[in-house]
Enzyme design. Structure first.
Site, PDB file in Angstrom:
ATOM      1  N   CYS A 142       0.823  -1.209   0.000  1.00  0.00           N
ATOM      2  CA  CYS A 142       0.000   0.000   0.000  1.00  0.00           C
ATOM      3  C   CYS A 142       0.865   1.271   0.000  1.00  0.00           C
ATOM      4  O   CYS A 142       1.601   1.510  -0.941  1.00  0.00           O
ATOM      5  CB  CYS A 142      -0.990  -0.029   1.153  1.00  0.00           C
ATOM      6  SG  CYS A 142      -2.371   1.143   0.935  1.00  0.00           S
ATOM      7  N   LYS A 163     -12.069   8.031  -0.964  1.00  0.00           N
ATOM      8  CA  LYS A 163     -11.271   6.896  -0.530  1.00  0.00           C
ATOM      9  C   LYS A 163     -11.681   5.637  -1.286  1.00  0.00           C
ATOM     10  O   LYS A 163     -12.872   5.350  -1.451  1.00  0.00           O
ATOM     11  CB  LYS A 163     -11.451   6.675   0.972  1.00  0.00           C
ATOM     12  CG  LYS A 163     -10.649   5.510   1.527  1.00  0.00           C
ATOM     13  CD  LYS A 163     -10.872   5.357   3.023  1.00  0.00           C
ATOM     14  CE  LYS A 163     -10.048   4.210   3.596  1.00  0.00           C
ATOM     15  NZ  LYS A 163     -10.250   4.055   5.054  1.00  0.00           N
ATOM     16  N   SER A 192      -7.516  -0.068   0.565  1.00  0.00           N
ATOM     17  CA  SER A 192      -7.966   0.950   1.508  1.00  0.00           C
ATOM     18  C   SER A 192      -6.983   2.113   1.410  1.00  0.00           C
ATOM     19  O   SER A 192      -5.976   2.151   2.110  1.00  0.00           O
ATOM     20  CB  SER A 192      -8.002   0.379   2.932  1.00  0.00           C
ATOM     21  OG  SER A 192      -8.376   1.370   3.860  1.00  0.00           O
ATOM     22  N   HIS A 235      -4.020  -4.438   0.323  1.00  0.00           N
ATOM     23  CA  HIS A 235      -3.704  -5.004   1.647  1.00  0.00           C
ATOM     24  C   HIS A 235      -4.122  -6.465   1.685  1.00  0.00           C
ATOM     25  O   HIS A 235      -5.105  -6.834   2.336  1.00  0.00           O
ATOM     26  CB  HIS A 235      -4.462  -4.248   2.741  1.00  0.00           C
ATOM     27  CG  HIS A 235      -3.866  -2.927   3.109  1.00  0.00           C
ATOM     28  ND1 HIS A 235      -2.777  -2.801   3.934  1.00  0.00           N
ATOM     29  CD2 HIS A 235      -4.226  -1.673   2.756  1.00  0.00           C
ATOM     30  CE1 HIS A 235      -2.480  -1.519   4.099  1.00  0.00           C
ATOM     31  NE2 HIS A 235      -3.338  -0.815   3.385  1.00  0.00           N
ATOM     32  N   GLU A 237      -2.982  -8.690   3.361  1.00  0.00           N
ATOM     33  CA  GLU A 237      -2.830  -9.233   4.715  1.00  0.00           C
ATOM     34  C   GLU A 237      -4.055  -8.972   5.589  1.00  0.00           C
ATOM     35  O   GLU A 237      -4.163  -9.545   6.685  1.00  0.00           O
ATOM     36  CB  GLU A 237      -1.582  -8.631   5.384  1.00  0.00           C
ATOM     37  CG  GLU A 237      -1.734  -7.244   5.975  1.00  0.00           C
ATOM     38  CD  GLU A 237      -1.695  -6.110   4.956  1.00  0.00           C
ATOM     39  OE1 GLU A 237      -1.725  -4.932   5.358  1.00  0.00           O
ATOM     40  OE2 GLU A 237      -1.635  -6.402   3.741  1.00  0.00           O
TER      41      GLU A 237
END
Length: 313
Positions: A142, A163, A192, A235, A237
């Site tokens: 990111c 966003k 994100s 992301h 993860e």
């Protein structure tokens, strides 16, 4: 095989509850095995949660991994005690002379700032320069990916009107890319972020390869020719409820966030999200460890940075 973590790291208890084999330092010293040395620069404010997420992915491999955690000495963390950082994290000065097979640089909630206005930017630049000679392959996530692309290649980030939050489908651009072996034709990854990098800038850099893209989220994965750098703009993860936590947090702050796309069933925040990126995250992390680190890194770790062991395309 186990991952070796600092003694008494709280993430270890959480992972053991999931039947994940973790090994404390004192036991690992008795093992006569050349484990992979992986350094994690954790820039996320939710340190413990991010540790658990990354260690969970790293553990799902037959490779034995020796984990070190790195903090920024030039930044004061507000969401975790300095005592915790002093106990489990190292600073750059303490590991500067060491070599690592791999490194992970996480995202950070500083997208609204120009890179040079981030309070630890100078220190991060020193670390990024250091990876050229002391780390075999670095995985950027990111904002960490945006920072790496900017520092190494001059690629800018651009603000988004709103966003970007949700789970987005991606497709491979390069056939038979080792990083994506085993992934479906369309695979899903959480995003994100408030900013983006653009393919037009990446395509101007001959040594960079756009590996995966999304029709909605744009550039998804970028690699360097020799495999010494991997950039994930999302992301992978994240846990199943991470975007939900971020959405509720932003709602409480009065930021009027959009509901994360393709996340809550029926776009209903009252319903539990279904995790459809777990297998992708496991595959990509395992492929990075296998094809970009384990199969290429020199057995004598002191040789890292001294020879061309890079991936040939």
């Amino acid at each position: 095989m186990p991952i070796r973590i600092p003694n008494d790291l709280p993430a270890g208890t959480a992972l053991e509850a999931e039947n994940i084999f973790v090994m404390p330092e004192n036991r690992a010293r008795e093992q006569d095995i050349r484990s992979l040395k992986i350094l994690i620069l954790n820039l996320m404010p939710t340190k413990v949660e991010t540790e658990i997420q990354l260690l969970r992915l790293l553990s799902n491999s037959p490779l034995q991994i020796d984990i070190s955690l790195l903090q920024m000495a030039s930044h004061c963390s507000k969401n975790i005690s300095q005592e915790y950082l002093d106990r489990f994290y190292q600073t750059f000065d303490s590991i500067r002379s060491e070599k690592f097979d791999g490194m992970i640089i996480t995202g950070a909630p500083v997208e609204s700032l120009d890179f040079e206005d981030v309070d630890y930017w100078d220190e991060l630049c020193s670390i990024l320069d250091w990876t050229r000679t002391n780390v075999f392959s670095t995985l950027h996530i990111c904002w960490g990916a945006q920072a790496g692309l900017y520092h190494h290649y001059g690629i800018p980030k651009y603000p988004l009107q709103k966003k970007l939050s949700g789970i987005f489908g991606h497709r491979a651009v390069i056939p038979d890319e080792p990083l994506l072996r085993g992934c479906d034709d369309i695979f899903w990854m959480p995003h994100s972020r408030h900013t983006e990098v653009r393919a037009v800038d990446i395509n101007r850099v001959p040594e960079l390869n756009t590996v995966a893209v999304s029709d909605e989220a744009g550039v998804g994965i970028v690699t360097s020719d020799r495999g010494e750098r991997v950039f994930l703009t999302g992301h992978m993860e994240y846990d199943s409820n991470t975007l939900s936590f971020e959405y509720c947090r932003d709602m409480e702050k009065g930021l009027d966030p959009d509901i994360p796309k393709h996340y809550f069933p029926g776009d209903d925040p009252g319903r539990d999200p279904e995790m459809n990126w777990r297998s992708t995250a496991t595959l990509i992390m395992g492929n990075w460890l296998n094809y970009y680190v384990y199969q290429r890194t020199p057995y004598n770790i002191e040789e890292v940075g001294k020879a061309d062991h890079g991936i040939k395309r």
